[in-house]
Design an enzyme around this catalytic site. Structure first.
Site, PDB file in Angstrom:
ATOM      1  N   CYS A  13      -1.401   6.336   9.405  1.00  0.00           N
ATOM      2  CA  CYS A  13      -0.540   6.082  10.438  1.00  0.00           C
ATOM      3  C   CYS A  13      -0.151   4.405  11.203  1.00  0.00           C
ATOM      4  O   CYS A  13      -0.989   4.651  11.952  1.00  0.00           O
ATOM      5  CB  CYS A  13       0.566   6.999  11.122  1.00  0.00           C
ATOM      6  SG  CYS A  13       2.662   6.628  11.991  1.00  0.00           S
ATOM      7  N   GLU A  59       0.295  -1.427  -0.306  1.00  0.00           N
ATOM      8  CA  GLU A  59       0.194  -0.138   0.193  1.00  0.00           C
ATOM      9  C   GLU A  59       1.046   1.597   0.182  1.00  0.00           C
ATOM     10  O   GLU A  59       1.842   1.930   0.769  1.00  0.00           O
ATOM     11  CB  GLU A  59      -1.198  -0.012   1.278  1.00  0.00           C
ATOM     12  CG  GLU A  59      -1.642  -1.479   1.103  1.00  0.00           C
ATOM     13  CD  GLU A  59      -2.714  -1.066   2.368  1.00  0.00           C
ATOM     14  OE1 GLU A  59      -3.980  -2.258   2.416  1.00  0.00           O
ATOM     15  OE2 GLU A  59      -1.923  -0.790   3.467  1.00  0.00           O
TER      16      GLU A  59
END
Length: 361
Positions: free
Chosen positions: A334, A95
């Site tokens: 994150c 990703e």
């Protein structure tokens, strides 16, 4: 036969030298390959003019413009974050995340911020990760394999089809310094023609691989390094980051993830302040992003984060920022990168965004 990415710099240079072809043609090939609107399967090497005749059969037999493909694209509800699910040649997935910023909305030292709209690309360097940080979804995958330098660069190509990229951060899947050779080669491609990204706008995030940190400073001078600290004392750090090791703290940015009741007390802020007050660092406080209902961690509330920041700033005079949460609804925030379909949660668009690359300007 497995084909190589044309952006695997070492591979194409070796093959050209073996065939007696001048490597000076390589930047031209990269330029034409990067601006082509054809996908990797339909791109024809004859579209590149003026190459030596020996170059064309070599390119057809050994190289592809893109060895990876954009499998899926997800956009956050606030339209500032996009997550790319990229399928590699071996069938694995990684990703990458595009984060869009408009600095005109914020202030810097009381003045309007320069720069205007721009995008930062968060890049993966490995399939999975062997570091095993307990707060990171990628760690649950374990380590699968390293990406080649070409596969790393191809993430930039896929992203530029969606948004112009000004900054690159190696904060996606994997520990970049555990894939050192490919990382360095990919950055050199990105900072050379035709991409011409400034090293000042590239950041490598690491848990702290000491020998590689020292080597990186010599191999890629001017590059930004972000150290994943996440705790003010080593015993807490090792609890949440099993691979934590000692490393020098004279770095540009210290990343610190805020875990409710684990490392976000005022005591921890004072411990961190005392640890860092003699160093020229920026502390980036990162609100923990949920990685599933089974997670043992919770997000620190805004008041605890604010108090933590005020202690570091007010008492220890340490420049401290708070990371804006982006892309939670597409599992692109994150610590959330793992090869799973995104959930359907939505996030509210609020506040002014600060591009973390601005910390280094």
């Amino acid at each position: 036969m497995t084909m190589k990415s044309i952006f695997d710099a070492r591979e194409i240079k070796v093959e050209f030298e073996k065939a007696g072809i001048n490597p000076s043609f390589i930047p031209l090939i990269w330029k034409q390959a990067s601006i082509s609107h054809n996908d990797g399967e339909n791109f024809e090497w004859e579209q590149i003019p003026s190459l030596p005749s020996a170059a064309y059969p070599l390119l057809y037999s050994k190289f592809k413009r893109l060895t990876s493909s954009l499998h899926s694209l997800f956009h956050s509800s606030d339209h500032v974050t996009s997550k790319l699910l990229i399928k590699l040649q071996n069938g694995a997935f990684v990703e990458a995340v595009i984060m869009r910023y408009d600095t005109r909305l914020g202030k810097y030292n009381g003045k309007p911020r320069p720069g205007g709209p721009r995008s930062t690309l968060c890049i993966s360097s490995q399939v999975g990760c062997k570091m095993g940080c307990k707060f990171c979804a990628t760690g649950t995958m374990g380590f699968k394999n390293n990406l080649s330098s070409g596969e790393i660069v191809e993430q930039l190509l896929h992203a530029t089809r969606i948004s112009p990229i000004r900054n690159v951060v190696f904060m996606g899947m994997g520990e970049p310094l555990n894939n050192y050779a490919a990382l360095v080669e990919a950055v050199r491609v990105m900072t050379g023609p035709p991409f011409q990204l400034s090293p000042k706008r590239i950041t490598v995030s690491t848990v702290g691989i000491v020998h590689a940190i020292n080597k990186l400073h010599n191999d890629l001078p001017g590059l930004n390094l972000a150290v994943s600290l996440h705790a003010p004392v080593q015993d807490i750090r090792c609890q949440i980051m099993p691979a934590a090791r000692a490393f020098p703290l004279q770095k540009i940015m210290i990343e610190y993830i805020m875990l409710d009741g684990v490392n976000d007390d005022e005591l921890h802020a004072h411990q961190l302040g005392k640890l860092l007050e003699t160093f020229q660092v920026v502390v980036n406080l990162i609100p923990f992003n949920p990685i599933g209902t089974s997670s043992q961690f919770r997000t620190s509330n805004e008041q605890r984060v604010s108090t933590f920041q005020k202690i570091l700033r007010g008492i220890y005079k340490i420049r401290t920022t708070v990371r804006k949460e982006m892309g939670q609804d597409i599992s692109g925030a994150c610590g959330q990168l793992v090869v799973n379909p995104p959930d359907k949660r939505s996030i509210e668009s609020s506040g002014h965004l600060t591009d973390i690359e601005d910390l280094h300007l």
